[in-house]
Scaffold this active site. Sequence first.
Site, PDB file in Angstrom:
ATOM      1  CG  HIS A 126      -0.384   0.086   2.526  1.00 36.80           C
ATOM      2  ND1 HIS A 126       0.412  -0.889   3.075  1.00 36.80           N
ATOM      3  CD2 HIS A 126      -0.434   1.078   3.456  1.00 36.80           C
ATOM      4  CE1 HIS A 126       0.800  -0.519   4.286  1.00 36.80           C
ATOM      5  NE2 HIS A 126       0.306   0.677   4.542  1.00 36.80           N
ATOM      6  CG  HIS A 184       0.110   4.377   4.725  1.00 35.97           C
ATOM      7  ND1 HIS A 184      -0.610   3.587   5.597  1.00 35.97           N
ATOM      8  CD2 HIS A 184      -0.749   5.328   4.276  1.00 35.97           C
ATOM      9  CE1 HIS A 184      -1.858   4.056   5.667  1.00 35.97           C
ATOM     10  NE2 HIS A 184      -1.966   5.102   4.866  1.00 35.97           N
ATOM     11  CG  ASP A 244       4.963   3.019   7.435  1.00 41.04           C
ATOM     12  OD1 ASP A 244       4.032   3.470   6.744  1.00 41.04           O
ATOM     13  OD2 ASP A 244       4.803   2.081   8.251  1.00 41.04           O
ATOM     14  CG  HIS A 245       4.258   0.200   4.237  1.00 35.28           C
ATOM     15  ND1 HIS A 245       4.096  -1.108   4.611  1.00 35.28           N
ATOM     16  CD2 HIS A 245       3.843   0.943   5.291  1.00 35.28           C
ATOM     17  CE1 HIS A 245       3.591  -1.150   5.841  1.00 35.28           C
ATOM     18  NE2 HIS A 245       3.436   0.082   6.275  1.00 35.28           N
ATOM     19  CG  HIS A 304      -3.857   0.042   6.732  1.00 32.31           C
ATOM     20  ND1 HIS A 304      -3.789   0.592   7.986  1.00 32.31           N
ATOM     21  CD2 HIS A 304      -2.712   0.426   6.090  1.00 32.31           C
ATOM     22  CE1 HIS A 304      -2.652   1.279   8.102  1.00 32.31           C
ATOM     23  NE2 HIS A 304      -1.986   1.191   6.964  1.00 32.31           N
ATOM     24  CG  ASP A 352       0.759  -1.302   7.763  1.00 36.57           C
ATOM     25  OD1 ASP A 352       1.688  -2.100   7.966  1.00 36.57           O
ATOM     26  OD2 ASP A 352       0.913  -0.070   7.730  1.00 36.57           O
ATOM     27  CG  HIS A 394       4.110  -1.844  11.352  1.00 35.95           C
ATOM     28  ND1 HIS A 394       4.898  -0.737  11.581  1.00 35.95           N
ATOM     29  CD2 HIS A 394       3.379  -1.566  10.251  1.00 35.95           C
ATOM     30  CE1 HIS A 394       4.641   0.183  10.657  1.00 35.95           C
ATOM     31  NE2 HIS A 394       3.720  -0.292   9.831  1.00 35.95           N
TER      32      HIS A 394
END
Length: 254
Positions: A53, A55, A57-58, A111, A128, A166
């Site tokens: 996805h 975001h 942090d990905h 998410h 996530d 995570h």
Amino acid sequence: MHTIEAIPAFRDNYIWVIRNNQYAAAVDPGDAAPLLYHLESEGLALVAILNTHHHADHVGGNLELKEKYSCPIYGPSKEFIPGMTHPLSEGQQVLLPGLGMTLDVLDIPGHTSGHIAYLWEGRLFCGDTLFGCGCGRVFEGTMEEMHASLMKLSSLPGDTLVYCAHEYTLANIRFARKVEPGNGDLVEREEEAMALMKNKLPTLPSTIELEKRTNPFLRCGVSEVFESAARHSASRPKNELEAFIILRAWKNAF
Ligand code: ZN
Ligand code: FE
């Protein structure tokens, strides 16, 4: 022969690296630096980036890695992914020649609205959506979508290995024990997770079977979980979805 490695990033992210002796694919490289260090010290060439996805942090490492390795970038067709070359949705496959791998793509919105998962020989990379003993927050999709996506993942074979993005397992177990104090499997899981964390080891991958036994978000129909949600809410849930919605809101404030 493939191996899968966890590269820690930021506070609690894992970049999953699937590799053989020469080549590697990376799932959700939110930060290029720790992955570059690993690839260089192991002498590996990156042949694919697989994003679940959009975001940061990905996907934060995408462009720097693409620049260096000119590798294709796979990701959800419904989202903006930096440098994406291969937009994907459910039913499509990813072929990685250097690694001799074929992965299947699943749509698991909730998410985010375009979130996808990759399934490869009994290994699930689910970003996530499903976490160790928990699930992601519902940011862009609907509660209905998230619940349906979790039910879809829980219908995979029990021995499917779950590689989520995570390290939240221990905190999730604390919440799960509050929801379901009578579940003895949670006590055991907490002891195992604490021992792993103490040795600075990931609590992942878990399995679908373990998640079905311990993850409250997959257990909304189990009476102790359902009654706990009912007690926590002003109005009694009418079905599993409503119990799920109560649990998700409860966890957000936990
Ligand atoms: Zn996310
Ligand atoms: Fe994330």
